[in-house]
Scaffold this motif. Structure first.
Motif, PDB file in Angstrom:
ATOM      1  N   ASN A   1       0.845  -1.192   0.000  1.00 34.05           N
ATOM      2  CA  ASN A   1       0.000   0.000   0.000  1.00 34.05           C
ATOM      3  C   ASN A   1       0.883   1.246   0.000  1.00 34.05           C
ATOM      4  O   ASN A   1       2.065   1.179   0.325  1.00 34.05           O
ATOM      5  N   ILE A   2       0.302   2.378  -0.352  1.00 32.59           N
ATOM      6  CA  ILE A   2       1.047   3.628  -0.349  1.00 32.59           C
ATOM      7  C   ILE A   2       0.643   4.485   0.849  1.00 32.59           C
ATOM      8  O   ILE A   2      -0.449   4.323   1.401  1.00 32.59           O
ATOM      9  N   ASN A   3       1.553   5.366   1.251  1.00 32.64           N
ATOM     10  CA  ASN A   3       1.296   6.302   2.354  1.00 32.64           C
ATOM     11  C   ASN A   3       0.863   5.587   3.633  1.00 32.64           C
ATOM     12  O   ASN A   3      -0.118   5.966   4.270  1.00 32.64           O
ATOM     13  N   THR A   4       1.603   4.550   4.007  1.00 31.17           N
ATOM     14  CA  THR A   4       1.238   3.758   5.186  1.00 31.17           C
ATOM     15  C   THR A   4       2.030   4.194   6.408  1.00 31.17           C
ATOM     16  O   THR A   4       3.106   4.791   6.307  1.00 31.17           O
ATOM     17  N   LYS A   5       1.511   3.841   7.569  1.00 33.26           N
ATOM     18  CA  LYS A   5       2.222   4.108   8.828  1.00 33.26           C
ATOM     19  C   LYS A   5       3.529   3.313   8.889  1.00 33.26           C
ATOM     20  O   LYS A   5       4.517   3.779   9.468  1.00 33.26           O
ATOM     21  N   LEU A   6       3.529   2.138   8.301  1.00 31.36           N
ATOM     22  CA  LEU A   6       4.747   1.334   8.309  1.00 31.36           C
ATOM     23  C   LEU A   6       5.833   1.999   7.468  1.00 31.36           C
ATOM     24  O   LEU A   6       6.988   2.100   7.901  1.00 31.36           O
ATOM     25  N   ALA A   7       5.489   2.462   6.283  1.00 29.22           N
ATOM     26  CA  ALA A   7       6.470   3.140   5.428  1.00 29.22           C
ATOM     27  C   ALA A   7       6.996   4.407   6.103  1.00 29.22           C
ATOM     28  O   ALA A   7       8.185   4.733   5.996  1.00 29.22           O
ATOM     29  N   GLU A   8       6.126   5.082   6.818  1.00 27.83           N
ATOM     30  CA  GLU A   8       6.520   6.296   7.534  1.00 27.83           C
ATOM     31  C   GLU A   8       7.506   5.965   8.654  1.00 27.83           C
ATOM     32  O   GLU A   8       8.421   6.742   8.955  1.00 27.83           O
ATOM     33  N   ALA A   9       7.335   4.802   9.258  1.00 33.21           N
ATOM     34  CA  ALA A   9       8.185   4.412  10.385  1.00 33.21           C
ATOM     35  C   ALA A   9       9.575   3.965   9.941  1.00 33.21           C
ATOM     36  O   ALA A   9      10.536   4.093  10.702  1.00 33.21           O
ATOM     37  N   ALA A  10       9.704   3.447   8.730  1.00 34.10           N
ATOM     38  CA  ALA A  10      10.966   2.863   8.263  1.00 34.10           C
ATOM     39  C   ALA A  10      11.806   3.874   7.486  1.00 34.10           C
ATOM     40  O   ALA A  10      11.279   4.725   6.781  1.00 34.10           O
ATOM     41  N   GLU A  11      13.117   3.746   7.602  1.00 32.18           N
ATOM     42  CA  GLU A  11      14.023   4.595   6.815  1.00 32.18           C
ATOM     43  C   GLU A  11      13.979   4.239   5.336  1.00 32.18           C
ATOM     44  O   GLU A  11      14.107   5.121   4.483  1.00 32.18           O
ATOM     45  N   TYR A  12      13.842   2.965   5.045  1.00 31.74           N
ATOM     46  CA  TYR A  12      13.882   2.497   3.661  1.00 31.74           C
ATOM     47  C   TYR A  12      12.612   1.692   3.337  1.00 31.74           C
ATOM     48  O   TYR A  12      12.611   0.471   3.411  1.00 31.74           O
ATOM     49  N   PRO A  13      11.535   2.381   2.981  1.00 29.21           N
ATOM     50  CA  PRO A  13      10.310   1.673   2.609  1.00 29.21           C
ATOM     51  C   PRO A  13      10.389   1.120   1.183  1.00 29.21           C
ATOM     52  O   PRO A  13      10.813   1.823   0.262  1.00 29.21           O
ATOM     53  N   ILE A  14      10.035  -0.131   1.041  1.00 23.71           N
ATOM     54  CA  ILE A  14       9.958  -0.791  -0.271  1.00 23.71           C
ATOM     55  C   ILE A  14       8.484  -1.103  -0.505  1.00 23.71           C
ATOM     56  O   ILE A  14       7.864  -1.801   0.296  1.00 23.71           O
TER      57      ILE A  14
END
Length: 272
Positions: free
Chosen positions: A164-177
Motif C-alpha cells: 500500500n502507499i502512504n502507510t504508517k509502516l512506510a513512515e516508520a521505516a528509513e527504507y520503505p519498499i
C-alpha cells in the motif's frame, strides 16, 4: 478508515461461476503484475541493501518481523539462509506475531499488540549494527509498525515491505519498499500477489547480501550445509567441475573438509 489498495475489490467478480481453466488464467494474469511492481522498487532496494551489507560486514544481523503470511514468509527466508550460505542461525532471524506456533496456526489478535514486536527483538539483545525489516502487505499491522518504530529509535537500520502507499509502516521505516501490485484476485487475500511480491523482494535482499558478504563463488553456493544426499551430490559436482578430478575423489574431499569451499581451497594449496 483510509483507502487501502490491498483491501480494494478484485477486478474480477462472480468467481464461483467460472471454470477451472478460467480461474487459473485470470490468476495468472494478475500474477503478471508483480514483476513490474518490483522493478519500480529496485532503486529503493539497492539503497537499502547497500546499508544492510555495510552493517552485516561488521557483524550486524538482519531481523524480519511480520504477522500472518508476511511473518511466515520472513521466517521461511530466514530459515533458508544457514543451509544455503553456511552462516549461523543467528545471522538472519525471522520473527512472527504470536511466536513460532503462529507459523502453522493463526494466533488471535497477536498482530494487534504494538509493543510486542520490539519485545520479541529485545530477546536477541539488538545493537546499532542490526537491521529490522517490517513486512506487512497492509502497512498498518501494529506488531510490525511498533517493532520498526522502536528499532529506528534505538539506532537500528530499518526497512519495510508493503503493498500500500502512504502507510504508517512506510513512515516508520528509513527504507520503505512498496511494490504496488493492485487489488487481489480474491478481495483482500494478500497471500496471493502481495505475498508473491514479498517473497521475491526477500529473495533479492538476502541473496544479494550473501553474495556481497562473499558467500557465493562464481555462481555456486560453496558454503552450503551438507544436510542431505542431494546436497552432497551437488557439492561433489561443483568440486569435480572446478578441479577436473573424478567423482570419487571429489566426494572424498567434500566429506573430509565439510564444504565445497574448504575442499577446493585445500586441494589447490596441496597442488601449489
Amino acid at each position: 478508515m483510509t483507502n487501502s489498495i490491498t483491501e480494494s475489490d478484485s477486478f474480477h467478480n462472480n468467481l464461483e461461476t467460472k471454470s477451472v481453466s478460467e480461474l487459473l488464467q485470470l490468476i495468472h494474469e494478475e500474477d503478471k503484475k508483480v514483476l513490474p511492481a518490483i522493478e519500480k522498487e529496485i532503486p529503493k532496494i539497492k539503497e537499502f541493501v547497500k546499508e544492510l551489507v555495510m552493517r552485516m560486514k561488521q557483524g550486524g544481523r538482519l531481523f524480519y518481523i511480520g504477522a500472518g503470511t508476511s511473518g511466515r514468509l520472513g521466517v521461511v527466508d530466514a530459515s533458508e539462509i544457514p543451509p544455503t550460505f553456511g552462516v549461523g542461525h543467528g545471522v538472519v532471524i525471522g520473527l512472527i506475531a504470536g511466536g513460532d506456533g503462529a507459523i502453522r496456526k493463526a494466533v488471535e489478535h497477536a498482530e494487534d499488540d504494538e509493543d510486542q514486536g520490539w519485545k520479541d527483538i529485545l530477546n536477541y539483545n539488538p545493537n546499532n549494527l542490526d537491521t529490522v525489516v517490517g513486512i506487512a502487505a497492509s502497512g498498518r499491522t501494529p506488531y510490525v509498525i511498533g517493532g520498526v518504530k522502536k528499532a529506528r529509535e534505538n539506532g537500528l537500520l530499518t526497512g519495510c515491505i508493503t503493498s500500500n502507499i502512504n502507510t504508517k509502516l512506510a513512515e516508520a521505516a528509513e527504507y520503505p519498499i512498496e511494490p504496488i501490485v493492485g487489488p487481489e484476485f480474491v478481495t483482500g487475500s494478500t497471500r496471493m500477489k502481495s505475498g508473491t511480491a514479498q517473497k521475491l523482494v526477500l529473495n533479492m535482499i538476502t541473496t544479494t547480501t550473501m553474495i556481497q558478504l562473499g558467500r557465493v563463488r562464481g555462481n555456486k553456493m560453496v558454503d552450503m550445509q551438507l544436510t542431505n544426499q542431494k546436497l552432497i551430490e551437488r557439492g561433489t559436482r561443483m568440486i569435480l567441475n572446478e578441479l577436473q578430478i573424478n567423482s570419487e575423489q571429489a566426494k572424498s574431499l567434500l566429506l573430509l573438509h565439510g564444504s565445497v569451499r574448504e575442499a577446493i581451497d585445500s586441494y589447490k594449496k596441496t597442488k601449489s
